[in-house]
Design a protein around this motif. Structure first.
Motif, mmCIF file in Angstrom:
data_model
loop_
_atom_site.group_PDB
_atom_site.id
_atom_site.type_symbol
_atom_site.label_atom_id
_atom_site.label_comp_id
_atom_site.label_asym_id
_atom_site.label_seq_id
_atom_site.Cartn_x
_atom_site.Cartn_y
_atom_site.Cartn_z
ATOM 1 N N THR A 25 15.454 -43.592 -61.069
ATOM 2 C CA THR A 25 14.007 -43.491 -61.316
ATOM 3 C C THR A 25 13.181 -43.157 -60.079
ATOM 4 O O THR A 25 11.970 -42.991 -60.168
ATOM 5 C CB THR A 25 13.491 -44.811 -61.902
ATOM 6 N N GLY A 26 13.818 -43.079 -58.916
ATOM 7 C CA GLY A 26 13.073 -42.769 -57.704
ATOM 8 C C GLY A 26 12.323 -43.974 -57.159
ATOM 9 O O GLY A 26 12.286 -45.049 -57.767
ATOM 10 N N ALA A 27 11.716 -43.776 -56.000
ATOM 11 C CA ALA A 27 10.869 -44.803 -55.380
ATOM 12 C C ALA A 27 9.428 -44.360 -55.580
ATOM 13 O O ALA A 27 8.878 -43.608 -54.782
ATOM 14 C CB ALA A 27 11.200 -44.944 -53.896
ATOM 15 N N THR A 28 8.820 -44.818 -56.660
ATOM 16 C CA THR A 28 7.515 -44.291 -57.069
ATOM 17 C C THR A 28 6.352 -45.237 -56.790
ATOM 18 O O THR A 28 5.204 -44.921 -57.134
ATOM 19 C CB THR A 28 7.550 -43.954 -58.575
ATOM 20 N N LYS A 29 6.626 -46.377 -56.187
ATOM 21 C CA LYS A 29 5.545 -47.311 -55.829
ATOM 22 C C LYS A 29 5.033 -46.920 -54.448
ATOM 23 O O LYS A 29 5.663 -47.181 -53.426
ATOM 24 C CB LYS A 29 6.047 -48.750 -55.826
ATOM 25 N N ALA A 30 3.881 -46.271 -54.411
ATOM 26 C CA ALA A 30 3.344 -45.736 -53.159
ATOM 27 C C ALA A 30 2.776 -46.839 -52.264
ATOM 28 O O ALA A 30 2.239 -47.841 -52.762
ATOM 29 C CB ALA A 30 2.256 -44.711 -53.452
ATOM 30 N N ARG A 31 2.893 -46.648 -50.961
ATOM 31 C CA ARG A 31 2.283 -47.570 -49.994
ATOM 32 C C ARG A 31 0.771 -47.371 -50.014
ATOM 33 O O ARG A 31 0.279 -46.250 -49.904
ATOM 34 C CB ARG A 31 2.842 -47.311 -48.594
#
Length: 479
Positions: free
Chosen positions: A239-245
């Motif tokens: 699913t990817g790393a989609t939680k943005a900083r």
């Protein structure tokens, strides 16, 4: 490999992009579209018989591309054989040849004393010629197993896993929550770097080979992990790393401040749906734009906002400007952390007369008007003393901005899927899964790509997709 004395006789020549004055008026790929095959053959001859090709080692190419071999084949005008060697390790060279930053070139042995071999240019030319000549065709599966695998996420890791598992004979269904297949490739990377026809062409090939796709389906919300496991023999999360900083500065709630990926996705979707650039509130047209954070995504924001008609563009970077050459603490064959001018920087310089980047800036507060819209940013210059960030007194400054784009990387995958699956997370919030095995804490559920290892490159995602496919295959055979 190559011509024995090629690296002594020939200089590095990189294939050029389209002229800035032309390309900033459209969203077509920045690449010229044609390859000078004679020049590329000469460039292939620069590949040395170096003994230990670090370009295909762990510090170079994550998928261990057989780079010296296809460089030599190109030099000898054996393009189809070069394609065969390339496809042995890389599922999607048309993607990496366009968007990969080429860590292989940073590890090139020739690069110790001279400019590295143009590996990325040669790779792209090989696969482009493969499509042009009709050498790349669907690889139809003659024998199928009775095993079914669900892949959640259709980015490069998911597509690579699906491709490998399908070629192993298993039946594969890929689930994508968006309306189009491709994940990061479709909506995270703008058209200028990766044409969506290139993505669709590969997806069409996978479909012809038997991979099935389901769009507009958000696993963890529309379908549960339990349901998937009831219908499939194995499940793979990619699913990817989609939680943005985020940047929790004062007045962060002002309207007009967006994560970079929301901005890029909105514009790409508008281009695909309507054939025109995004004209919603996310548009940069007529606005002073500030991009906070660098990297590829920051550059993509610069290039996109420029094409939308931004009034001005500034790019804040917290760190200091990189050196022109490797520092003593950044030895070969590590990736060289040096000053680079990417396509967006070049374009902004051409239009506004200066490089958009401003270094060693810390955002202290956002400014907003009476309507709650962002109107500017307050900053202060910083320095790093013994690794500790220190603010420099007297360097406060206010910048005009009606659109702020946050391009500061990603923290982890979103967790509604891991909550639904009841799988363990690591200390960084990624789906906990051991590399080389890829299985999560839930039997029959695997993970790969950025959701497992953290934000990384497309080529690493392909590596992960190939790896998890082998792990799943072993699981299915043993079961």
């Amino acid at each position: 490999m190559g011509k024995a004395t090629g690296f002594l006789e020939l200089d590095r020549q990189v294939e050029s992009y389209r002229e800035v004055d032309i390309r900033i008026n459209d969203y077509d790929e920045i690449f010229s579209g044609t390859h000078n095959l004679d020049q590329l053959q000469e460039q292939g001859s620069r590949c040395m018989d170096c003994g230990v090709p670090f370009c295909q080692s762990s510090t170079g190419c994550p998928i261990d591309n057989l780079i010296p071999e296809w460089n030599d084949l190109v030099y000898n005008n054996e393009w189809q054989e070069a394609l065969e060697r390339l496809e042995k390790t890389n599922n999607f060279p048309e993607f990496t040849g366009r968007v990969c930053p080429a860590p292989c070139e940073g590890s090139c042995v020739l690069g110790l004393n001279n400019p590295a071999v143009t590996i990325k240019n040669i790779e792209l030319a090989i696969v482009d010629k493969g499509f042009e000549e009709g050498w790349i065709k669907p690889k139809l599966i003659e024998l199928r197993t009775d095993k079914k695998v669900a892949v959640v996420g259709s980015g490069p890791a998911g597509l690579a896993a699906a491709d490998e598992l399908n070629q192993m004979g298993h039946s594969v269904m890929v689930y994508e929550r968006s309306d189009r297949i491709g994940g990061l490739l479709m909506y995270g990377i703008p058209n200028m770097k990766l044409g969506k026809d290139v993505v669709d062409r590969r997806v069409d090939l996978l479909m012809q080979e038997g991979v099935e796709f389901m769009t507009n389906t958000d696993v963890g919300k529309d379908i549960s992990t339990d349901e998937l496991q009831n219908n499939f023999d194995a499940v793979v999360f990619t699913t990817g790393a989609t939680k943005a900083r985020d940047l929790p500065a004062e007045n962060r709630n002002a309207k007009g401040i967006y994560p970079a990926m929301d901005y890029l996705t909105s514009n790409t979707k508008s281009l695909l749906d309507n054939g025109i650039a995004d004209e919603s509130q996310l548009s940069a047209k007529g606005k002073n734009v500030i991009v906070i954070g660098g990297g590829d995504t920051g550059t993509d924001c610069i290039g996109t906002s420029l094409r939308q008609g931004a009034k001005s563009i500034i790019n804040f970077e917290l760190m200091s400007q990189p050196p022109e050459h490797r520092s003593d603490t950044n030895p070969w064959p590590e990736w060289p952390v040096i000053f680079r001018v990417d396509y967006g920087h070049e374009e902004s310089n051409k239009v506004f007369g200066n490089d958009p980047r401003r270094y060693q800036l810390l955002t202290k507060a956002f400014l907003k008007d009476s309507n709650g819209d962002v109107k500017g940013i307050k900053t202060i210059n910083v320095d790093f003393v013994d690794g500790k960030l220190t603010e420099i007194d007297g360097t406060e400054k206010t910048w005009d901005a009606e659109l702020v784009l946050l391009s500061m990387g990603f923290l982890s995958p979103e967790h509604y899927l891991s909550d639904d699956a009841n799988i363990e997370l690591d200390e960084r919030g990624n789906y906990q899964s051991k590399h080389g095995e890829f299985n999560t804490s839930r039997k029959g559920v695997f993970s790969a790509g950025d959701c497992r290892r953290g934000q990384s490159l497309v080529v690493w995602a392909i590596n992960e997709g190939r790896g998890v496919a082998n792990s799943v295959n072993s699981f299915l055979l043993n079961s």
